[in-house]
Design a protein around this motif. Structure first.
Motif, PDB file in Angstrom:
ATOM      1  N   GLY A  16       4.042  -0.189  -4.107  1.00 32.72           N
ATOM      2  CA  GLY A  16       4.626  -1.412  -3.581  1.00 32.72           C
ATOM      3  C   GLY A  16       4.030  -2.607  -4.295  1.00 32.72           C
ATOM      4  O   GLY A  16       3.128  -2.454  -5.119  1.00 32.72           O
ATOM      5  N   ASP A  17       4.511  -3.770  -3.981  1.00 30.62           N
ATOM      6  CA  ASP A  17       3.985  -4.979  -4.604  1.00 30.62           C
ATOM      7  C   ASP A  17       2.806  -5.487  -3.773  1.00 30.62           C
ATOM      8  O   ASP A  17       1.768  -4.879  -3.757  1.00 30.62           O
ATOM      9  N   ASP A  18       2.991  -6.563  -3.060  1.00 27.98           N
ATOM     10  CA  ASP A  18       1.911  -7.065  -2.206  1.00 27.98           C
ATOM     11  C   ASP A  18       2.209  -6.784  -0.743  1.00 27.98           C
ATOM     12  O   ASP A  18       1.786  -7.489   0.146  1.00 27.98           O
ATOM     13  N   GLU A  19       2.932  -5.713  -0.478  1.00 29.03           N
ATOM     14  CA  GLU A  19       3.362  -5.421   0.878  1.00 29.03           C
ATOM     15  C   GLU A  19       2.213  -5.093   1.816  1.00 29.03           C
ATOM     16  O   GLU A  19       2.359  -5.219   3.019  1.00 29.03           O
ATOM     17  N   LEU A  20       1.068  -4.658   1.294  1.00 29.59           N
ATOM     18  CA  LEU A  20      -0.060  -4.382   2.182  1.00 29.59           C
ATOM     19  C   LEU A  20      -0.402  -5.652   2.953  1.00 29.59           C
ATOM     20  O   LEU A  20      -0.524  -5.638   4.169  1.00 29.59           O
ATOM     21  N   ARG A  21      -0.525  -6.772   2.251  1.00 28.92           N
ATOM     22  CA  ARG A  21      -0.821  -8.040   2.918  1.00 28.92           C
ATOM     23  C   ARG A  21       0.343  -8.502   3.783  1.00 28.92           C
ATOM     24  O   ARG A  21       0.162  -9.122   4.814  1.00 28.92           O
ATOM     25  N   THR A  22       1.565  -8.204   3.340  1.00 25.55           N
ATOM     26  CA  THR A  22       2.744  -8.613   4.098  1.00 25.55           C
ATOM     27  C   THR A  22       2.817  -7.883   5.429  1.00 25.55           C
ATOM     28  O   THR A  22       3.034  -8.496   6.472  1.00 25.55           O
ATOM     29  N   TYR A  23       2.646  -6.583   5.418  1.00 20.63           N
ATOM     30  CA  TYR A  23       2.805  -5.785   6.623  1.00 20.63           C
ATOM     31  C   TYR A  23       1.528  -5.618   7.431  1.00 20.63           C
ATOM     32  O   TYR A  23       1.574  -5.380   8.628  1.00 20.63           O
ATOM     33  N   PHE A  24       0.377  -5.708   6.782  1.00 21.72           N
ATOM     34  CA  PHE A  24      -0.899  -5.501   7.450  1.00 21.72           C
ATOM     35  C   PHE A  24      -1.882  -6.618   7.067  1.00 21.72           C
ATOM     36  O   PHE A  24      -2.829  -6.379   6.318  1.00 21.72           O
ATOM     37  N   PRO A  25      -1.657  -7.822   7.550  1.00 25.48           N
ATOM     38  CA  PRO A  25      -2.556  -8.935   7.212  1.00 25.48           C
ATOM     39  C   PRO A  25      -3.995  -8.596   7.568  1.00 25.48           C
ATOM     40  O   PRO A  25      -4.264  -7.994   8.606  1.00 25.48           O
ATOM     41  N   GLY A  26      -4.899  -8.942   6.689  1.00 24.78           N
ATOM     42  CA  GLY A  26      -6.316  -8.689   6.922  1.00 24.78           C
ATOM     43  C   GLY A  26      -6.795  -7.338   6.440  1.00 24.78           C
ATOM     44  O   GLY A  26      -7.978  -7.104   6.331  1.00 24.78           O
ATOM     45  N   GLN A  27      -5.890  -6.427   6.151  1.00 29.10           N
ATOM     46  CA  GLN A  27      -6.260  -5.102   5.652  1.00 29.10           C
ATOM     47  C   GLN A  27      -6.523  -5.218   4.148  1.00 29.10           C
ATOM     48  O   GLN A  27      -5.725  -5.801   3.417  1.00 29.10           O
ATOM     49  N   GLN A  28      -7.609  -4.670   3.670  1.00 32.72           N
ATOM     50  CA  GLN A  28      -7.956  -4.722   2.263  1.00 32.72           C
ATOM     51  C   GLN A  28      -7.575  -3.430   1.567  1.00 32.72           C
ATOM     52  O   GLN A  28      -7.807  -2.349   2.089  1.00 32.72           O
ATOM     53  N   GLN A  29      -6.982  -3.549   0.375  1.00 35.05           N
ATOM     54  CA  GLN A  29      -6.657  -2.361  -0.429  1.00 35.05           C
ATOM     55  C   GLN A  29      -7.930  -1.785  -1.011  1.00 35.05           C
ATOM     56  O   GLN A  29      -8.787  -2.518  -1.484  1.00 35.05           O
ATOM     57  N   GLN A  30      -8.055  -0.472  -0.962  1.00 39.38           N
ATOM     58  CA  GLN A  30      -9.228   0.184  -1.555  1.00 39.38           C
ATOM     59  C   GLN A  30      -8.825   1.045  -2.701  1.00 39.38           C
ATOM     60  O   GLN A  30      -7.743   1.494  -2.813  1.00 39.38           O
TER      61      GLN A  30
END
Length: 101
Positions: free
Chosen positions: A87-101
């Motif tokens: 995905g693109d930046d959907e981690l921040r879009t769908y789960f604000p505050g969650q950091q990608q590891q």
């Protein structure tokens, strides 16, 4: 389009090949979709069951259905760490505050 999709791929000892195959199947439609399409694939290890779960955003429902994923609610992050496989930046879009590891 608020229905997410979940695919259970086994425990940590079994999940790796299933995750890799799912990620490969996801990538072709993802790469031809327009930027910002909202298609994303996430992985979570369920803290209660120890099972690995893959989650598809609503926009990736076509791929999810073809792979046998079942409709579900948006996954919570309180039941295990979730991270983005594609995905693109959907981690921040769908789960604000969650950091990608």
């Amino acid at each position: 389009m608020s229905t997410w999709y979940r695919l259970d791929v086994g425990d940590l000892t079994q999940a790796a090949p299933h995750v890799a195959n799912t990620q490969r199947a996801f990538m072709a439609p993802y790469l031809i979709a327009p930027a910002g399409s909202g298609r994303a694939l996430f992985q979570r290890e369920n803290a209660e069951s120890g099972m690995v779960e893959l989650f598809f955003t609503p926009q990736a429902g076509d791929v999810a259905g073809a792979l046998g994923a079942v409709p579900c609610e948006k996954p919570g992050i309180d039941n295990g760490h979730i991270f983005m496989l594609a995905g693109d930046d959907e981690l921040r879009t769908y789960f604000p505050g969650q950091q990608q590891q």
